[in-house]
Design a protein around this motif. Structure first.
Motif: not given
Ligand SMILES: [Fe+2]
Length: 481
Positions: A216, A164, A475, A285, A118
């Motif tokens: 997330h 992330m 990403h 996000h 990811h």
């Molecule tokens: Fe993401």
């Protein structure tokens, strides 16, 4: 008849090591560093086609040095991926793709493996392939697998990591969260700051007000952590196995999702301040966050409706999974929050949509003016009318003046999320380059485009034609030399 959009689901090559020789325009000589990408690699392990987000990670690095460009790419090679290759069949249920065999085959299957597909970043001298179940280290020069990142030792399944990571330019620390879902108690999120030797420099433990929050993205201002919830997980319905683990995440208008806030200087463990998003709106996000006097400003990517990602099942299995529900978005919203009460006012940035946003790395956690994102600038032949995963261009958004600039690669090209590479020695926030990976379906090729961030709508200053076609991207990141 194959669609252009099917290229996103192509198998990645086993390995790429090649100098890029076909360059249109001129690579800026000051551009030194590596453009990283991560996404799905081998789409079809024996057993069944996998959802885009379930395919084991494939990492690529395009290294720029003095106008030259060198592409290196390979599969992450996680233990789960190696085990399935050796067995010649699927061994792990995935978040979006159940094991073949229906409810019985997936009953009580809690282990979802780690696709490591990811997020990607450079840290501590390595490249990190990041996903919620774990982070995996690769050698920076060869991309050869090293093993689990040290942060993996800080969690036990079903605890997860942020998929992330972000770097705080003030402290120089890597930031991420580790989240332990509450089975009897409420969820716990630990925000970590990590130094270049992977030591914990700072940690804050935060109790969420509920159980089963599906998280997330996270961000930070200088005073606050913020993390976004996109639904509420039912552990029981996930274990029953009738639906995928992702479909077992509840989302409906009666249970709004939240931003959760916590001060970065908190001692011990504290309760999160919850900021409910409007009923029916979903967020994955965060663009950025910063302090503005006593307020906390958080820029978000919001959807009106539930994003089910069904159109990201590969073409061969899409019909079996049904059509995705329509949503409106991805829209850009600014939230101005009283971080003590959670009360917020918000406004939408009109006239532009975009996802997987980024800002200048030195403006992370401080008041930014601009953000860059993948944007559905036009409609290609993708299987749905709504645009939340099919991007044909890039957008630069000006939050001060509610303006934006767009560049579209055309309806037959698919454009990845962008990375921002600052111009060496520059001090202005938008003085640098925006880089992205593309799939050019008409020419059956992949490219990397470099745009001047100050003139995004002028289009690329350089287009590098890659020696092989690569599949879709999740990403990206910029790793300066
Ligand atoms: Fe993401």
């Amino acid at each position: 008849m194959p669609r252009d959009a099917d290229h996103v689901f192509r198998d990645a090559p086993e390995r790429v090591e090649a100098r890029v020789t076909e360059i249109h325009g001129r690579v800026p000589p000051g551009l030194r560093g590596s453009l990283l990408r991560i996404g799905p690699g081998a789409q079809h392990v024996p057993g069944a086609p996998l959802h885009f987000f379930d395919v084991e990670g494939f990492v690529a690095a395009l290294r720029f040095d003095g106008g030259d460009a060198w592409l290196r790419a390979r599969h992450v090679g996680t233990p789960a991926w190696l085990a399935e290759r050796a067995a010649g069949k699927r061994l792990f249920r995935r978040p979006f793709t159940n094991l073949p065999g229906g409810r019985l085959a997936n009953l009580l299957q809690r282990s979802l493996g780690n696709a490591a597909a990811h997020g990607v970043h450079a840290w501590g001298g390595s490249i990190v392939a990041a996903d919620a179940p774990g982070h995996f280290l690769l050698a920076a020069d060869t991309l050869l697998p090293i093993g689990p990142a040290p942060v993996d030792a800080w969690i036990d399944p079903p605890a997860v990591l942020s998929p992330m990571a972000r770097v705080d330019p003030v402290t120089g620390h890597l930031t991420l969260y580790a989240m332990t879902p509450g089975l009897v108690a409420t969820d716990t999120v630990v925000f970590h700051e990590i130094d270049a030797a992977w030591r914990r420099a700072q940690s804050v433990t935060v109790r969420l007000p509920a159980r089963g929050s599906a998280l997330h993205d996270h961000a930070f201002s200088q005073r606050y952590w913020v993390v976004v919830e996109f639904g509420r997980r039912s552990v029981a319905s996930a274990l029953v196995g009738g639906s995928s683990a992702f479909d077992a995440i509840g989302f409906d208008v009666r249970n709004p999702v939240h931003l959760f806030l916590a001060p970065r200087d908190a001692a011990g463990s504290i309760d999160a301040v919850a900021v409910p998003l409007p009923p029916g709106q979903q967020c994955f996000h965060i663009v950025n966050a910063y302090d503005d006097g006593d307020a906390l400003v958080v820029d978000l990517v919001l959807y009106d409706g539930r994003v089910d990602y069904r159109e990201l099942f590969p073409p061969a299995s899409r019909r079996r999974h049904g059509a995705s529900a329509p949503v409106v978005g991805p829209a850009l919203w600014r939230y101005v929050i009283d971080p003590r009460t959670g009360r917020a006012r918000s406004r939408m940035i009109e006239g532009v949509t975009g996802e997987a946003p980024t800002v200048h790395p030195r403006w992370m956690g401080r008041r930014h003016r601009w953000a860059y994102m993948a944007s559905p600038t036009e409609r290609g032949d993708e299987p749905v009318d709504h645009h939340h995963v099919w991007f044909h261009g890039l957008a630069k958004v000006d939050y001060d003046d509610d303006q934006h600039a767009c560049w579209s690669a055309g309806r037959r090209q698919f454009v990845s999320p962008p990375a921002f590479a600052p111009r060496p020695g520059a001090t202005d926030e938008d003085d640098g380059w925006v880089l992205a990976w593309t799939i050019d379906a008409a020419r059956e090729r992949s490219t990397v485009v470099i745009l001047d961030a100050r003139a995004l709508d002028d289009g690329p200053v350089a287009t590098l034609v890659l020696p092989t076609l690569l599949p879709g991207v999740s990403h990206v990141a910029w790793a300066p030399s």
